[in-house]
Design a protein around this motif. Structure first.
Motif, PDB file in Angstrom:
ATOM      1  N   TYR A  79       6.939  -1.576   3.660  1.00  0.00           N
ATOM      2  CA  TYR A  79       6.677  -0.164   3.316  1.00  0.00           C
ATOM      3  C   TYR A  79       7.161   0.080   1.896  1.00  0.00           C
ATOM      4  O   TYR A  79       8.275  -0.328   1.520  1.00  0.00           O
ATOM      5  CB  TYR A  79       7.388   0.777   4.275  1.00  0.00           C
ATOM      6  CG  TYR A  79       7.299   2.238   3.866  1.00  0.00           C
ATOM      7  CD1 TYR A  79       6.189   3.007   4.202  1.00  0.00           C
ATOM      8  CD2 TYR A  79       8.319   2.823   3.114  1.00  0.00           C
ATOM      9  CE1 TYR A  79       6.106   4.339   3.815  1.00  0.00           C
ATOM     10  CE2 TYR A  79       8.237   4.153   2.721  1.00  0.00           C
ATOM     11  CZ  TYR A  79       7.125   4.896   3.073  1.00  0.00           C
ATOM     12  OH  TYR A  79       7.037   6.214   2.679  1.00  0.00           O
TER      13      TYR A  79
ATOM     14  N   ASP B  16      16.211  -3.253   2.468  1.00  0.00           N
ATOM     15  CA  ASP B  16      15.806  -2.023   1.789  1.00  0.00           C
ATOM     16  C   ASP B  16      16.370  -2.069   0.378  1.00  0.00           C
ATOM     17  O   ASP B  16      17.467  -2.600   0.153  1.00  0.00           O
ATOM     18  CB  ASP B  16      16.298  -0.785   2.543  1.00  0.00           C
ATOM     19  CG  ASP B  16      17.811  -0.694   2.594  1.00  0.00           C
ATOM     20  OD1 ASP B  16      18.399  -0.132   1.656  1.00  0.00           O
ATOM     21  OD2 ASP B  16      18.397  -1.215   3.579  1.00  0.00           O
TER      22      ASP B  16
ATOM     23  N   GLN C  40       1.338  -4.323   7.951  1.00  0.00           N
ATOM     24  CA  GLN C  40       1.741  -5.492   8.720  1.00  0.00           C
ATOM     25  C   GLN C  40       1.182  -6.755   8.079  1.00  0.00           C
ATOM     26  O   GLN C  40      -0.012  -6.851   7.809  1.00  0.00           O
ATOM     27  CB  GLN C  40       1.235  -5.380  10.161  1.00  0.00           C
ATOM     28  CG  GLN C  40       2.280  -4.860  11.109  1.00  0.00           C
ATOM     29  CD  GLN C  40       1.844  -4.998  12.553  1.00  0.00           C
ATOM     30  OE1 GLN C  40       0.676  -4.880  12.872  1.00  0.00           O
ATOM     31  NE2 GLN C  40       2.802  -5.247  13.428  1.00  0.00           N
TER      32      GLN C  40
ATOM     33  N   THR D 166       6.558  -6.799   8.036  1.00  0.00           N
ATOM     34  CA  THR D 166       6.087  -5.434   7.817  1.00  0.00           C
ATOM     35  C   THR D 166       6.729  -4.901   6.546  1.00  0.00           C
ATOM     36  O   THR D 166       7.942  -5.065   6.339  1.00  0.00           O
ATOM     37  CB  THR D 166       6.444  -4.520   8.995  1.00  0.00           C
ATOM     38  OG1 THR D 166       5.889  -5.057  10.200  1.00  0.00           O
ATOM     39  CG2 THR D 166       5.908  -3.114   8.771  1.00  0.00           C
TER      40      THR D 166
ATOM     41  N   GLU E 225       0.861  -1.169   0.000  1.00  0.00           N
ATOM     42  CA  GLU E 225       0.000   0.000   0.000  1.00  0.00           C
ATOM     43  C   GLU E 225       0.903   1.225   0.000  1.00  0.00           C
ATOM     44  O   GLU E 225       1.724   1.410   0.905  1.00  0.00           O
ATOM     45  CB  GLU E 225      -0.922   0.009   1.218  1.00  0.00           C
ATOM     46  CG  GLU E 225      -2.039   1.014   1.114  1.00  0.00           C
ATOM     47  CD  GLU E 225      -3.090   0.812   2.186  1.00  0.00           C
ATOM     48  OE1 GLU E 225      -3.858   1.761   2.415  1.00  0.00           O
ATOM     49  OE2 GLU E 225      -3.128  -0.262   2.795  1.00  0.00           O
ATOM     50  N   GLU E 226       0.781   2.007  -1.012  1.00  0.00           N
ATOM     51  CA  GLU E 226       1.723   3.111  -1.232  1.00  0.00           C
ATOM     52  C   GLU E 226       1.738   4.092  -0.065  1.00  0.00           C
ATOM     53  O   GLU E 226       0.696   4.589   0.367  1.00  0.00           O
ATOM     54  CB  GLU E 226       1.361   3.842  -2.530  1.00  0.00           C
ATOM     55  CG  GLU E 226       2.393   4.834  -2.995  1.00  0.00           C
ATOM     56  CD  GLU E 226       2.038   5.417  -4.348  1.00  0.00           C
ATOM     57  OE1 GLU E 226       2.439   4.834  -5.364  1.00  0.00           O
ATOM     58  OE2 GLU E 226       1.344   6.451  -4.382  1.00  0.00           O
TER      59      GLU E 226
ATOM     60  N   GLN F 126       7.379   3.328  -0.961  1.00  0.00           N
ATOM     61  CA  GLN F 126       7.172   4.760  -1.152  1.00  0.00           C
ATOM     62  C   GLN F 126       6.321   5.050  -2.380  1.00  0.00           C
ATOM     63  O   GLN F 126       5.477   5.928  -2.373  1.00  0.00           O
ATOM     64  CB  GLN F 126       8.524   5.474  -1.270  1.00  0.00           C
ATOM     65  CG  GLN F 126       8.412   6.996  -1.327  1.00  0.00           C
ATOM     66  CD  GLN F 126       9.763   7.654  -1.434  1.00  0.00           C
ATOM     67  OE1 GLN F 126      10.650   7.166  -2.130  1.00  0.00           O
ATOM     68  NE2 GLN F 126       9.944   8.761  -0.729  1.00  0.00           N
TER      69      GLN F 126
ATOM     70  N   ARG G 281       2.483   3.614   3.105  1.00  0.00           N
ATOM     71  CA  ARG G 281       2.039   3.156   4.422  1.00  0.00           C
ATOM     72  C   ARG G 281       2.796   1.894   4.829  1.00  0.00           C
ATOM     73  O   ARG G 281       3.182   1.087   3.990  1.00  0.00           O
ATOM     74  CB  ARG G 281       0.540   2.860   4.413  1.00  0.00           C
ATOM     75  CG  ARG G 281      -0.344   4.087   4.252  1.00  0.00           C
ATOM     76  CD  ARG G 281      -1.798   3.712   4.434  1.00  0.00           C
ATOM     77  NE  ARG G 281      -2.042   3.132   5.757  1.00  0.00           N
ATOM     78  CZ  ARG G 281      -3.216   2.647   6.155  1.00  0.00           C
ATOM     79  NH1 ARG G 281      -4.244   2.669   5.317  1.00  0.00           N
ATOM     80  NH2 ARG G 281      -3.361   2.157   7.361  1.00  0.00           N
ATOM     81  N   PHE G 282       2.998   1.755   6.150  1.00  0.00           N
ATOM     82  CA  PHE G 282       3.551   0.517   6.689  1.00  0.00           C
ATOM     83  C   PHE G 282       2.414  -0.492   6.840  1.00  0.00           C
ATOM     84  O   PHE G 282       1.423  -0.213   7.532  1.00  0.00           O
ATOM     85  CB  PHE G 282       4.214   0.767   8.042  1.00  0.00           C
ATOM     86  CG  PHE G 282       5.522   1.502   7.955  1.00  0.00           C
ATOM     87  CD1 PHE G 282       6.709   0.808   7.820  1.00  0.00           C
ATOM     88  CD2 PHE G 282       5.566   2.894   7.989  1.00  0.00           C
ATOM     89  CE1 PHE G 282       7.922   1.474   7.736  1.00  0.00           C
ATOM     90  CE2 PHE G 282       6.759   3.564   7.907  1.00  0.00           C
ATOM     91  CZ  PHE G 282       7.952   2.864   7.781  1.00  0.00           C
TER      92      PHE G 282
END
Length: 377
Positions: A160, A187, A152, A158, A146-147, A162, A149-150
């Motif tokens: 994230y 990342d 779970q 989790t 979901e763009e 961007q 948003r973090f």
């Protein structure tokens, strides 16, 4: 089929096909607008949206064909009557039954097409759409992404992101996994979801991996490209839930215990089955009402607006009443017979009015006056 009947068939069929195509286009546009959520919120491709939209077309056609038949026949017959072509047909010695035979043949074709749609194409399309929607709902790319948003996920995951591009490319991804005694983070500048033999994986490009254990050991690795296995987080225990519209006729009339438990009661399934079988009768009713509206009365130079309005109102009332009977039949099985009686009676009344128009009107109260008028006429 004679030359005149072939001409009438073509003149009526073209507006009918055009009306059905126009109504189908409107329905597809409405469905595609509803399916935009698949792209906006679920991150799916345009092809997936088009596939879901096209799979809904058989269900649309089951509703549209009688309406398109009624509208198209009214347009064609109004033009034929306005341009005096029907008058020329009758003047050439063609009887009323011979004149309406092409329209009845067209209605029969539409009824058979409706039967094929409701018994084969519609449940097939609904089942395929249900399976596709289930795959989207359980897809990790749709569940975890979901763009901005973090999100779970299961088992301490989790994620994230961007930015999500239209082609599915993920920009600036961050993944955090808490395994209790070990915490791992990834990342990457770019990433993309994929599957290998049904196993979900995540391809990371230009990123790093950090791992920290409870013993205080820190590991750091940078990479240009790596693959992360997501199978531990793809445990899906849910299953596809069907509706009565998704089942075939044998399943509706002889439901299995699993169908009765997950889809609906036996009354609901039987009502749906009878609704499928009675749907073609509304195509015959639509054509009979259209013929009655134009040919079921005296010639009028001012048009047939009133008769058309009455026929349209009658068609609407009968069709809405048919839907009401389907709903009522789910709880009262004896009402299923009225799913067939209603369109048959409406068709019979329409044909009766159509052929009664040929008979001269007589005054039942003053038969002697009628004979006197005939003598001096």
């Amino acid at each position: 089929m004679t030359l005149i009947q072939g001409y009438l068939f073509r003149q009526i069929a073209r507006p009918v096909v055009g009306a059905c195509a126009a109504l189908t286009g409107i329905g597809i546009l409405s469905q595609s607008l509803d399916q935009l959520e698949v792209i906006v919120e679920r991150g799916q491709s345009v092809w997936v949206m088009m596939k879901l939209t096209l799979l809904a077309v058989p269900q649309l056609l089951a509703v549209i064909v009688p309406i398109g038949l009624f509208v198209g026949a009214l347009i064609a017959l109004t033009r034929l009557q306005r341009e005096q072509e029907l008058t020329a047909v009758f003047a050439s010695g063609v009887t009323r039954w011979q004149a309406i035979r092409p329209a009845i043949r067209l209605a029969t074709i539409a009824a058979l097409a409706t039967l094929l749609i409701t018994t084969v194409l519609m449940p097939w399309g609904q089942r395929q759409a249900r399976a596709e929607a289930f795959a989207i709902r359980t897809d990790l790319a749709a569940v975890l992404i979901e763009e901005g948003r973090f999100v779970q996920g299961p088992n301490g995951l989790t994620v994230y992101v961007q930015q999500i591009e239209q082609n599915g490319l993920l920009k600036n991804l961050f993944v955090y996994v808490d395994e209790g005694d070990k915490v791992t983070t990834w990342d990457a500048a770019e990433a993309r979801f994929g599957r290998i033999d049904g196993t979900p994986f995540l391809t990371l490009v230009n990123g790093s991996r950090q791992s920290y254990s409870s013993r205080g050991v820190l590991e750091y690795i940078s990479f240009g490209r790596t693959v992360v296995d997501l199978s531990p987080y793809a445990d899906v225990t849910d299953r596809i839930r069907y509706k009565p519209s998704d089942l075939y006729l044998p399943q509706l009339f002889n439901p299995s215990p699993q169908d009765l438990e997950s889809v609906g009661s036996a009354g609901e399934l039987n009502a749906e089955g009878h609704s499928r079988l009675s749907a073609p009768l509304y195509a015959l009713m639509a054509m009979a009402m259209a013929l009655t509206a134009i040919m079921g009365g005296q010639f009028s130079r001012t048009g047939y607006s009133l008769r058309i309005a009455k026929a349209a109102a009658a068609f609407l009332i009968v069709r809405v009443a048919g839907y009401g009977i389907v709903s009522a039949s789910a709880w009262n099985g004896w009402l299923n017979v009225f799913q067939y009686v209603l369109p048959i009676v409406a068709t019979a009344i329409s044909l009766r009015l159509l052929f009664r128009a040929l008979k001269p009107r007589r005054s039942r109260a003053w038969p002697a006056l009628d004979r006197l008028k005939a003598r001096f006429a």
